[in-house]
Write an enzyme that holds these catalytic residues in place. Structure first.
Site, PDB file in Angstrom:
ATOM      1  CB  SER A 274       0.549   1.394   0.214  1.00 44.63           C
ATOM      2  OG  SER A 274      -0.497   2.125  -0.354  1.00 44.63           O
TER       3      SER A 274
ATOM      4  CG  ASP B   7      -6.510  -2.627   1.684  1.00 39.05           C
ATOM      5  OD1 ASP B   7      -6.875  -1.440   1.796  1.00 39.05           O
ATOM      6  OD2 ASP B   7      -5.340  -2.937   1.392  1.00 39.05           O
TER       7      ASP B   7
ATOM      8  CG  HIS C 101      -4.095   0.517   2.644  1.00 38.46           C
ATOM      9  ND1 HIS C 101      -4.087  -0.296   1.521  1.00 38.46           N
ATOM     10  CD2 HIS C 101      -3.236   1.543   2.373  1.00 38.46           C
ATOM     11  CE1 HIS C 101      -3.270   0.229   0.614  1.00 38.46           C
ATOM     12  NE2 HIS C 101      -2.732   1.329   1.106  1.00 38.46           N
TER      13      HIS C 101
END
Length: 270
Positions: free
Chosen positions: A95, A217, A246
Site C-alpha cells: 500500500s 480492492d 487491500h
C-alpha cells in the site's frame, strides 16, 4: 539499541546473503507479514519494522509536520537501511509503503535491487484521464467519519478493506492494528496518504518494479496497476491475482504467498 531501532521496533530474522525489507501499509504493523516471513528466513536476511504512527510505535515519535508528506517516511526508510548498513535490498512495500519505497529509491537507487509493490497507488483521487477510485467528497466523508467516531469507523472500514465478513481472522487482525493507532494520528496519516499524488515522480523510479494487485480492492482499482506499469521509469511487470481485498497477504495468503515468492526469486529480465 539505537533510536532508529527502538522507534521502529526493528527486527532482523534469518541470515542469508541477500536482504529483504518488508514494509507495511496504513492501519497495520509488521505483523501483517506473518504468513510470508516463515518462507523467507532460511534463504534471506529479513528486516521487519513499523512505520512511525503505527499503533505498535510510541506516539511521542510521531511528528505531525514530518509525516504530513510521504517523504518523511522515505527518509525514515533510508535511515533504517543506513543504520543496518544494508548496501542493497529487495524491498517489499504494501500500500502506501510501496510509494514510500519508490520515493526512497529515487533518492538512493543504489540501495534497492528490486521493488515489489502490493496494492500500490500513486494517487487515490480521480483526475482527468486518471481513475484512482475516489472523489474528493468520498474522502471528506471518510475523514469526517474517522474524526466523529474512530471506533465505529474502524468497525465499518476493516471488513470493506480486507474484503471479508467481520468474523474472519484477517478482518479481526486488521481491526486490532487499526484500533491500536491513536485516532488523531490515524486521521493525519489517512489525510497524508489519500490526498497524496506521486504521479509526477514515477518516471524517476529506475529500480525494477514488480507490481502485484488484487482483482478486487476497495482502495486501488486494477487500472492503477497498469498506470504504474506504464509510467514507472525502470523495467516493471504487473500481476493481477485472483484475490479479494487491500491486504491480500493477510486475507488470502494461500494465493498471495506463492506469487510473492516467485517475484522475490525472479528478476524481470529472466
Amino acid at each position: 539499541m539505537g533510536i532508529v531501532e527502538e522507534a521502529h521496533n526493528l527486527r532482523i530474522l534469518g541470515s542469508g546473503h541477500r536482504t529483504i525489507v518488508l514494509a507495511h501499509g496504513f492501519g497495520t504493523d509488521q505483523s501483517v507479514w506473518k504468513h510470508l516471513v516463515p518462507h523467507l528466513v532460511e534463504e534471506y536476511r529479513v528486516v521487519l519494522f513499523d512505520n512511525i504512527g503505527a499503533g505498535s510505535t510510541n506516539p511521542d515519535y510521531f511528528d505531525f509536520d514530518r509525516y504530513s508528506t510521504l517523504e518523511g517516511y522515505a527518509y525514515d526508510l533510508l535511515a533504517i537501511l543506513e543504520e543496518l548498513q544494508i548496501p542493497s535490498c529487495i524491498f517489499v512495500g504494501h500500500s502506501v509503503s510501496a510509494v514510500i519505497g519508490a520515493i526512497a529509491s529515487i533518492l538512493r537507487p543504489d540501495l534497492f535491487s528490486k521493488l515489489l509493490f502490493i496494492s500500490a497507488s500513486p494517487r487515490y483521487l480521480n483526475d482527468v484521464d486518471y481513475y484512482g477510485g475516489f472523489e474528493q467528497e468520498e474522502l471528506d466523508q471518510l475523514f469526517n467519519a474517522m474524526h466523529a467516531n474512530f471506533k465505529a469507523w474502524v468497525s465499518g472500514f476493516a471488513p470493506l478493506a480486507v474484503g471479508g465478513d467481520m468474523d474472519s481472522v484477517a478482518v479481526q487482525e486488521f481491526s486490532r492494528t487499526l484500533f491500536n493507532i491513536r485516532p488523531d494520528i490515524a486521521l493525519s496519516v489517512a489525510r497524508t496518504i489519500f490526498q497524496s499524488d506521486v504521479r509526477p515522480i514515477l518516471s524517476r523510479v529506475t529500480v525494477p518494479c514488480h507490481i502485484i494487485q488484487s482483482t478486487k480492492d476497495l482502495a486501488v482499482p486494477v487500472a492503477v496497476s497498469e498506470y504504474l506499469h506504464t509510467h514507472l521509469g525502470g523495467d516493471s511487470i504487473v500481476e493481477v491475482m485472483p484475490s479479494d481485498g487491500h491486504l491480500p497477504q493477510l486475507s488470502c495468503p494461500e494465493i498471495v504467498i506463492p506469487v510473492l515468492l516467485r517475484h522475490i526469486h525472479h528478476d524481470i529480465a529472466t
